[in-house]
Design a protein around this motif. Structure first.
Motif, PDB file in Angstrom:
ATOM      1  N   PRO A  23       0.798  -1.222   0.000  1.00 55.80           N
ATOM      2  CA  PRO A  23       0.000   0.000   0.000  1.00 55.80           C
ATOM      3  C   PRO A  23       0.836   1.278   0.000  1.00 55.80           C
ATOM      4  O   PRO A  23       0.479   2.262  -0.662  1.00 55.80           O
ATOM      5  N   ALA A  27       0.592   3.984  -2.989  1.00 60.74           N
ATOM      6  CA  ALA A  27       0.273   5.382  -2.694  1.00 60.74           C
ATOM      7  C   ALA A  27       1.368   6.316  -3.194  1.00 60.74           C
ATOM      8  O   ALA A  27       1.086   7.414  -3.694  1.00 60.74           O
ATOM      9  N   PHE A  30       1.013   6.720  -6.902  1.00 59.19           N
ATOM     10  CA  PHE A  30      -0.096   7.632  -7.191  1.00 59.19           C
ATOM     11  C   PHE A  30       0.331   9.081  -6.969  1.00 59.19           C
ATOM     12  O   PHE A  30       0.031   9.968  -7.777  1.00 59.19           O
ATOM     13  N   ALA A  31       1.053   9.345  -5.880  1.00 60.91           N
ATOM     14  CA  ALA A  31       1.508  10.702  -5.591  1.00 60.91           C
ATOM     15  C   ALA A  31       2.443  11.221  -6.682  1.00 60.91           C
ATOM     16  O   ALA A  31       2.353  12.388  -7.097  1.00 60.91           O
ATOM     17  N   VAL A  48      -9.536   7.895  -0.162  1.00 62.26           N
ATOM     18  CA  VAL A  48      -8.871   6.588  -0.220  1.00 62.26           C
ATOM     19  C   VAL A  48      -9.884   5.530   0.199  1.00 62.26           C
ATOM     20  O   VAL A  48     -10.447   5.604   1.296  1.00 62.26           O
ATOM     21  N   VAL A  67      -0.279   4.071   3.979  1.00 64.04           N
ATOM     22  CA  VAL A  67      -0.864   4.818   2.862  1.00 64.04           C
ATOM     23  C   VAL A  67      -0.581   6.309   3.016  1.00 64.04           C
ATOM     24  O   VAL A  67      -0.232   6.998   2.039  1.00 64.04           O
ATOM     25  N   GLY A  70       2.973   6.922   2.033  1.00 64.25           N
ATOM     26  CA  GLY A  70       3.127   6.801   0.587  1.00 64.25           C
ATOM     27  C   GLY A  70       2.565   8.001  -0.142  1.00 64.25           C
ATOM     28  O   GLY A  70       3.166   8.507  -1.099  1.00 64.25           O
ATOM     29  N   LEU A  71       1.418   8.496   0.298  1.00 64.27           N
ATOM     30  CA  LEU A  71       0.818   9.674  -0.334  1.00 64.27           C
ATOM     31  C   LEU A  71       1.689  10.910  -0.153  1.00 64.27           C
ATOM     32  O   LEU A  71       1.646  11.837  -0.966  1.00 64.27           O
ATOM     33  N   MET A 116     -10.214   7.590   5.827  1.00 61.12           N
ATOM     34  CA  MET A 116     -10.221   6.536   4.806  1.00 61.12           C
ATOM     35  C   MET A 116     -11.524   5.746   4.863  1.00 61.12           C
ATOM     36  O   MET A 116     -12.095   5.523   5.933  1.00 61.12           O
ATOM     37  N   PHE A 133      -7.433   5.309  -5.059  1.00 62.36           N
ATOM     38  CA  PHE A 133      -7.072   6.681  -4.701  1.00 62.36           C
ATOM     39  C   PHE A 133      -7.775   7.623  -5.670  1.00 62.36           C
ATOM     40  O   PHE A 133      -7.737   7.415  -6.887  1.00 62.36           O
TER      41      PHE A 133
END
Length: 483
Positions: A23, A27, A30-31, A48, A67, A70-71, A116, A133
């Motif tokens: 995860p 994330a 995605f960022a 999310v 998450v 990661g974001l 979330m 996401f």
């Protein structure tokens, strides 16, 4: 790219490769996409959604906090435990997430764990570990959205790209000098070339990096495993999460020194490099290493996925046995010792490829047989290889270890990677050692092949109730009172 040894052994943080490392990795991807697409400045809202097992056991496995990191743009193989604590404390205090902010200017958004959306009873078609996401602008218009699946061992797959990924995998295999998907193909290469299993794996790895890079990379992997044990030995108290599970590794270390007549020292003197290893206590040392790694994993420490976090203690414990107790290798030093490490990890990695290609290493998909079972099988192969086993004996060792882990359920109490996970690593390490010894006392011929066992594991996982696949809805998770 074809699955390689550095995919199976990657550095990350605990407590779970599929629920924490995967995860966080998804994330972070995605960022980075938000920044690459140029939409980051216009982001005003974030959503999310976590599905299936990620939602069911996410709190105990650290999914939500992973998450968030990661974001912010952090990657599991690079972030250090100190940075984890610092950023999570800042997010908790301010309630603000710095979207895509790692290493550059991000977008501050009011967002936290409680925002979330959890959907534990909704399982997306591709895999139970699904996450979506979505970012919107001030008017609520969707700027970008993506769904990922964490498929075990920190590997992630993007929705809609499964077939493309499969085709790319097949194409990348064509670049390998000795590609294999099954144990039968691997053994055929060994027969045709006269090479051992670790040699075949090395040749394939050399298609993408030099021999020296491979050696240095694998020795670095081992150094992180050793550091994980050392860090764990200097921590005391109970593990986080509410189960009040007490750390045992430090006390066991002190007791082993006393049992062997060595001065116990103080808490800061728990140095593995400074003790002698009495062969009468090899089992206790193997147990100690496995427990130490998984106690560190359970507390969110830095570990090596081998091939997952939940099973991270098995391969280090068996490799520790090889270096300190295996006949003929216990006195290896310097380059010889390094050679044992490299050979062990290459052979273990070759077997790991078979599980990744033919079945799964995800507890949420096939139960704990896919995590602890695969790791035990890989460790047995690595040990048999460095103890001079033929390819057939190495394959037999891997088969024996998995055969006696078939049907192993994943039912963590409270969704935490503690009970039964920590002890299970020690038990599986002993199984791996015994499997290697049994195989080496044979001539390599056996009734059940490794491929047949891998297929059986996959089919058993499909038949297994979802209650026993990392949802904390069955087994020990519901029959043992948490507090």
């Amino acid at each position: 790219m074809a699955v390689g040894v550095f995919d199976l052994f990657s550095i990350g943080i605990g407590p779970s490769s599929s629920h924490t490392v995967g995860p966080m990795r998804a994330a972070a991807v995605f960022a980075e996409e938000l920044r690459g697409l140029g939409v980051l400045p216009g982001v005003a809202g974030l959503r999310v959604d976590l599905y299936g097992s990620l939602a069911a056991t996410g709190h105990g496995h650290g999914t939500m906090t992973a998450v968030l990191l990661g974001l912010e743009g952090f990657h599991p193989e690079l972030i250090l435990p100190g940075e984890v604590e610092e950023r999570l404390a800042a997010i908790a205090e301010t309630g603000v997430l710095n979207l895509a902010g790692a290493g550059g200017e991000g977008v501050p958004l009011p967002y936290g764990v409680g925002d979330m959306v959890l959907r534990p009873l909704t399982v997306l078609p591709r895999h139970t570990n699904g996450m979506t996401f979505t970012v919107t602008d001030a008017e609520g218009t969707v700027l970008h959205a993506a769904t990922f699946f964490s498929v075990g061992g920190g590997f992630i797959v993007r929705e809609g790209e499964e077939e493309t990924a499969r085709q790319e995998l097949e194409e990348s295999k064509k670049e390998l000098p000795l590609p294999f998907r099954t144990a039968a193909e691997l053994l055929a290469h060994c027969r045709d070339t006269g090479l051992g299993i670790s040699d075949v794996m090395l040749l394939n790895e050399e298609a993408s990096r030099s021999g020296e890079q491979i050696r240095e990379g694998l020795l670095h992997i081992w150094s992180v495993m050793e550091a994980c044990v050392q860090t764990s030995l200097r921590r005391e108290g109970v593990l986080p999460g509410g189960l009040k599970v007490r750390r045992r590794a430090p006390d066991w270390f002190d007791r082993l020194r006393k049992e062997t007549g060595q001065h116990p020292g103080d808490d800061t003197d728990r140095d593995l490099a400074a003790v002698g290893f009495d062969p009468r206590y090899w089992q206790e040392w193997v147990n100690l290493v496995a427990l130490a790694v998984n106690e560190e994993n359970a507390s969110g420490g830095r570990v090596v996925t081998a091939p997952t976090n939940g099973a991270a203690g098995i391969i280090p414990a068996v490799l520790f046995y090889a270096l300190h107790f295996a006949p003929g290798m216990d006195r290896a030093t310097g380059a010889d010792r390094d050679g044992v490490v490299v050979k062990f990890l290459l052979a273990a990695g070759a077997v790991g490829v078979l599980y990744k290609e033919q079945a799964s290493i995800s507890g949420a998909e096939v139960g704990c047989q896919g995590e602890v079972g695969s790791a035990s099988s890989m460790a047995a192969a690595g040990l048999a290889e460095v103890m001079g086993g033929t390819p057939a004996q190495v394959e037999n060792a891997a088969e024996i270890a998995m055969e006696h882990n078939l049907g192993l359920t994943c039912d963590p109490i409270g969704g935490l990677v503690q009970v039964p996970c920590i002890e299970r690593n020690a038990i599986a390490a002993a199984k791996a050692i015994n499997a290697a010894k049994m195989a080496l006392w044979g001539d390599g011929t056996h009734r059940v092949s490794l491929d047949e066992v891998i297929i059986t594991m996959r089919e058993t996982g499909k038949d297994m109730s979802s209650k026993y696949k990392e949802t904390a809805m069955g087994g020990l998770a519901v029959n043992v009172v948490e507090c």
